[in-house]
Enzyme design. Sequence first.
Site: not given
Length: 261
Positions: A32-33, A106-107, A135, A146, A148
Site C-alpha cells: 500500500d505504501g 487515502n486520507e 486531538d 479501510t 487509518y
Amino acid sequence: MAVRKRLEEQLNRIGMVLVEEDPDVIIVIGGDGTMLSAIRQYKLLQKPFVGINTGTLGFLPTITIENFDRFINALHTKEYDIHHYPLIKVRAKTNSGEYIEEYAFNEILIKHLEPKLMEAKLFMNGRPFNYFTGDGFIITTPMGATGYGIWAGGVATHSELPVYQLIPIHPNDNSINRPLKMPMIIPLDTKMKFEIIKSLTRDIMIAYDGAKLGNHSIAEIEISIANIDVKVLRMGEFDYFEYFKKKIIDKGELRTINEEL
C-alpha cells in the site's frame, strides 16, 4: 527485483516494454505504501495505476503473484476495467499568508504537534457547523476508509460510493465543549474549512497519505474533492465485499510476538 525481472520478461513476450516516461499504464510493485507513493508522484499523468502486491496487507495493489500470468494476458487482450476514484485536495493558509496545496488518495490527517487540545471552528459549505476541541480529524476517501480512518472509529465505506468521510479524533466533550463526536459521511461536493484557534502558539500538522505537508504555522485549512481523479486498473469484475472480507475481516498474515524460552 525478481518480480520486476519476471514482469519485464512477460511484457516483452506480448510485445510490451517497460518505460520511464509517458507510460500507458503505471505498474507498481510493492504494498500500500508503495502504491500511495506512486500515486503522489504520477497522479497528474492521468494514466491508470495497477499494483502487484509484494507487501503484507496490500488493500490497494490487487495483483498477486498467483494471478500474475492472468494479469499479463489481460494487458495483452485489454480485458480489464478502469475504475475512477476521487482525490481529496487540502489547501492550507499559513500565518504568514502563504497558501499550500496537496492531494490525497487515502486520507488527510489534521492534528496538533503539541500534546494539547486542538481547537478549531469548522465550517461546512461556508456555514458555521461546530467549534471542535480534541486531538484532530481524519478525512478519508471511500478507498482510504479501510486505512487509518477505520482504526480511528470511522465507517467502512464502499469504494464506489460518491462520498467522503470526516472522522474526529478523541473529541473533548465536557461542561463547556460540544465537539463533533461521531464520523460523518458527506457528499463529494461538500467543502470544509477549519479555522485554527491559537494557531500562533500551537502548531498544526497536516499529513496526506502519510506524507507531511511541510513545516508551516497553519491558520486555516480547506478540504474539498479535487477536479482530478485516479484511475485504477482491475481485472474483471471487482467485488468490494469479497475483497474487504479477505483483507480486513479474515486477514492473511498475522503479526505475533513469540516468547523465547
